[in-house]
Design a protein around this motif. Structure first.
Motif, PDB file in Angstrom:
ATOM      1  N   ILE A   1       0.846  -1.196   0.000  1.00 29.68           N
ATOM      2  CA  ILE A   1       0.000   0.000   0.000  1.00 29.68           C
ATOM      3  C   ILE A   1       0.882   1.247   0.000  1.00 29.68           C
ATOM      4  O   ILE A   1       0.654   2.197  -0.775  1.00 29.68           O
TER       5      ILE A   1
ATOM      6  N   THR B   1       2.614   1.614  -3.408  1.00 30.67           N
ATOM      7  CA  THR B   1       1.662   2.026  -4.441  1.00 30.67           C
ATOM      8  C   THR B   1       1.300   3.496  -4.293  1.00 30.67           C
ATOM      9  O   THR B   1       1.263   4.244  -5.280  1.00 30.67           O
TER      10      THR B   1
ATOM     11  N   LEU C   1       2.131   6.580  -6.957  1.00 29.47           N
ATOM     12  CA  LEU C   1       1.126   7.454  -7.562  1.00 29.47           C
ATOM     13  C   LEU C   1       1.432   8.924  -7.307  1.00 29.47           C
ATOM     14  O   LEU C   1       1.237   9.766  -8.187  1.00 29.47           O
TER      15      LEU C   1
ATOM     16  N   HIS D   1     -10.088  -2.606   1.568  1.00 30.44           N
ATOM     17  CA  HIS D   1     -10.267  -2.142   0.192  1.00 30.44           C
ATOM     18  C   HIS D   1      -9.222  -1.119  -0.249  1.00 30.44           C
ATOM     19  O   HIS D   1      -9.353  -0.540  -1.326  1.00 30.44           O
ATOM     20  N   THR D   2      -8.198  -0.889   0.544  1.00 30.85           N
ATOM     21  CA  THR D   2      -7.265   0.208   0.249  1.00 30.85           C
ATOM     22  C   THR D   2      -6.601   0.071  -1.112  1.00 30.85           C
ATOM     23  O   THR D   2      -6.614   1.016  -1.925  1.00 30.85           O
ATOM     24  N   PHE D   3      -6.030  -1.077  -1.402  1.00 36.81           N
ATOM     25  CA  PHE D   3      -5.338  -1.251  -2.684  1.00 36.81           C
ATOM     26  C   PHE D   3      -6.314  -1.113  -3.853  1.00 36.81           C
ATOM     27  O   PHE D   3      -6.005  -0.455  -4.860  1.00 36.81           O
ATOM     28  N   PHE D   4      -7.485  -1.696  -3.706  1.00 37.83           N
ATOM     29  CA  PHE D   4      -8.531  -1.607  -4.726  1.00 37.83           C
ATOM     30  C   PHE D   4      -8.872  -0.138  -5.007  1.00 37.83           C
ATOM     31  O   PHE D   4      -8.989   0.283  -6.164  1.00 37.83           O
TER      32      PHE D   4
ATOM     33  N   LEU E   1      -6.997   2.575  -4.334  1.00 35.69           N
ATOM     34  CA  LEU E   1      -5.852   3.280  -4.911  1.00 35.69           C
ATOM     35  C   LEU E   1      -5.783   3.076  -6.418  1.00 35.69           C
ATOM     36  O   LEU E   1      -5.529   4.024  -7.180  1.00 35.69           O
ATOM     37  N   VAL E   2      -6.023   1.858  -6.846  1.00 35.42           N
ATOM     38  CA  VAL E   2      -5.934   1.543  -8.278  1.00 35.42           C
ATOM     39  C   VAL E   2      -7.151   2.066  -9.036  1.00 35.42           C
ATOM     40  O   VAL E   2      -7.033   2.587 -10.149  1.00 35.42           O
ATOM     41  N   LEU E   3      -8.320   1.947  -8.429  1.00 38.45           N
ATOM     42  CA  LEU E   3      -9.554   2.271  -9.138  1.00 38.45           C
ATOM     43  C   LEU E   3      -9.880   3.762  -9.118  1.00 38.45           C
ATOM     44  O   LEU E   3     -10.483   4.273 -10.055  1.00 38.45           O
TER      45      LEU E   3
ATOM     46  N   LEU F   1      -5.416   6.221  -9.143  1.00 35.98           N
ATOM     47  CA  LEU F   1      -4.656   6.130 -10.393  1.00 35.98           C
ATOM     48  C   LEU F   1      -5.326   6.910 -11.524  1.00 35.98           C
ATOM     49  O   LEU F   1      -4.675   7.751 -12.167  1.00 35.98           O
ATOM     50  N   PRO F   2      -6.625   6.683 -11.821  1.00 29.47           N
ATOM     51  CA  PRO F   2      -7.235   7.482 -12.892  1.00 29.47           C
ATOM     52  C   PRO F   2      -7.317   8.969 -12.554  1.00 29.47           C
ATOM     53  O   PRO F   2      -7.255   9.814 -13.456  1.00 29.47           O
TER      54      PRO F   2
END
Length: 489
Positions: free
Chosen positions: A17, A20, A24, A150-153, A155-157, A160-161
């Protein structure tokens, strides 16, 4: 959670985490750094917001060059001007007293004391707004860290965008300009970050901070006047407000205050917007323009030639001739006599959504080297090619709203509740902002005026997918009134 424990969730996160999140943040900073020499050309609006700092770019006088001259081409529309004459002045009565100006003051002071007291560099002005945008990313990282499952989910979802969105050249260029969109972007992101963290920090000034951010967001640009209607119910709570008449009166006053300030001091008091809303708005969308002109008392057949943007010799002459017809009443008559104008407006808006290039030059004169637009404009490319346009856009907006309402009703999960409330605000804001754009200035600079609508729509996609993703992760989420997955979220 008090402010002293603010960083604890992130400190206790796993290594992946932290790595990542750091990655970012570095991508965001790198993207902003690589585009420090990218900005937007002046379309004539800069003068409304920059009078506190400057009156002209380096190499130009305060007097605008004549239409059609080479100097005019260099000065307006086609080229970004990175250096301006540092000539602080008192803003005129027709200036926009926008909160965006506050974002430029730290950079102006840095420029004056450490760089130059005669030349104002746009890059220096952009530093503070960019750092505040980065602060929003950090705040979101902290919020996501609270929900360990849900932290990684997230961060990516979401993060990132969002980084790609902020780094997209068409959006990042606003930082290096005197357009008020940069203020709308920064204050709005700060407001959203406050919203998500509002229940996590038990601090009495927190509500005051939230209202301050709402006020600053509203007065950043005249078209933001509707934001208090969206956020005040969240800020103070509808049930608590209506139970106390004094509280209700206070909330009403606090709601109307930034709106009144925006309309009075931030809105454009020149005739351009009113003219464009009529002659470059409803007249363009009418199937029977000659008849509609007759309906408002304009019988001259040559008046149809006035169908264009305000900033031309012909349009200015038309305004002088039909000044008394340029009004909300005339626009209302157009729509009452031909309601299908609204359908044509809606179609034009939906076809313009997902476009982010506002047709203003982004590079300085002489800087004509090839740029890899795809490298910096990934999000713009994605929107243009894969996001819904036309009538599919409205169906997509409706589907998002239905999904959000159902999941908000069915789930008591804290993330779903936070995201669904915020998503409904974003969807309503998208709809309102689109119509305000076209009724506020017609189709003039429509891509630029849909900046906030595009931002809110993009964010709503992140949140809709996040809500659905959490629904898949959590068992029992479709059972009404059942709290799922305990305290970790």
């Amino acid at each position: 959670m008090n402010f002293g424990d603010f960083l604890t969730p992130f400190k206790n996160s796993s290594r992946i985490i932290k790595v990542t999140a750091l990655f970012l943040i570095v991508v965001f900073l790198a993207g902003q750094y690589l585009q420090l020499q990218t900005g937007y050309a002046d379309n004539g609006d800069f003068r409304r917001a920059n009078q506190l700092f400057t009156d002209s770019p380096v190499g130009f006088s305060a007097q605008p060059p004549e239409f059609g001259t080479p100097e005019h081409k260099l000065r307006y529309y086609h080229y970004w001007q990175p250096e301006w004459n540092f000539r602080p002045g008192i803003p005129s009565l027709y200036s926009a007293f926008s909160s965006t100006i506050l974002l430029w003051i730290p950079g102006a002071l840095l420029n004056y004391f450490f760089i130059s007291d005669s030349i104002l560099y746009m890059v220096a002005l952009s530093i503070f707004p960019r750092l505040l945008a980065g602060l929003c990313l950090f705040g979101l990282i902290i919020y996501f860290s609270i929900h360990k499952r849900h932290t990684f989910f997230l961060l990516v979802l979401i993060l990132l965008p969002l980084v790609l969105l902020l780094n997209t050249s068409n959006n990042a260029a606003y930082f290096n300009s005197f357009y008020q969109e940069s203020g709308s972007l920064v204050y709005f992101l700060l407001l959203l970050t406050w919203f998500l963290l509002r229940g996590k920090i038990a601090n009495s000034p927190w509500v005051t901070i939230g209202y301050g951010l709402l006020f600053l967001t509203t007065i950043a640009k005249a078209s933001n006047f509707y934001f208090p209607f969206l956020f005040m119910p969240v800020l103070f709570g509808l049930k608590r407000t209506f139970k106390n008449p004094k509280m209700a009166a206070l909330v009403l006053a606090l709601t109307l205050l930034p709106i009144a300030f925006t309309i009075t001091l931030v809105g454009d008091r020149s005739p351009a917007n009113r003219y464009n809303a009529l002659f470059f708005g409803v007249l363009v969308s009418s199937k029977y323009p000659e008849q509609r002109l007759i309906d408002i008392g304009i019988t001259d057949p040559d008046a149809i030639k006035c169908r264009g943007g305000f900033f031309s010799e012909l349009s200015m002459a038309c305004y002088e001739k039909y000044r008394d017809k340029v009004s909300l009443k005339s626009i209302g008559i157009f729509i009452l006599r031909e309601p299908t104008i609204l359908v044509h407006h809606a179609e034009r808006l939906a076809n313009t959504m997902q476009k982010t290039d506002n047709d203003r030059g982004k590079y300085a004169p002489g800087d004509e080297t090839h740029r890899n637009e795809l490298l910096y404009n990934e999000w713009a490319w994605l929107k243009q090619n894969y996001f819904p346009k036309g009538w599919a856009f409205y169906w997509f907006l409706l589907a998002q709203g239905i999904i959000t309402i159902i999941l908000k009703w069915k789930s008591a999960h804290p993330l779903v509740q936070d995201f669904s409330t915020l998503n409904l605000i974003l969807l309503a804001g998208t709809w309102l902002d689109m119509w305000i754009a076209i009724f506020g200035d017609g189709i003039a600079d429509l891509v630029k005026h849909l900046f906030m609508a595009n931002l809110m729509f993009d964010l709503s996609i992140f949140l809709t997918i996040a809500i659905l993703g959490i629904a898949l992760f959590e068992t029992g989420i479709f059972r009404a009134n059942r709290l799922t997955s305990a305290s970790n979220g």
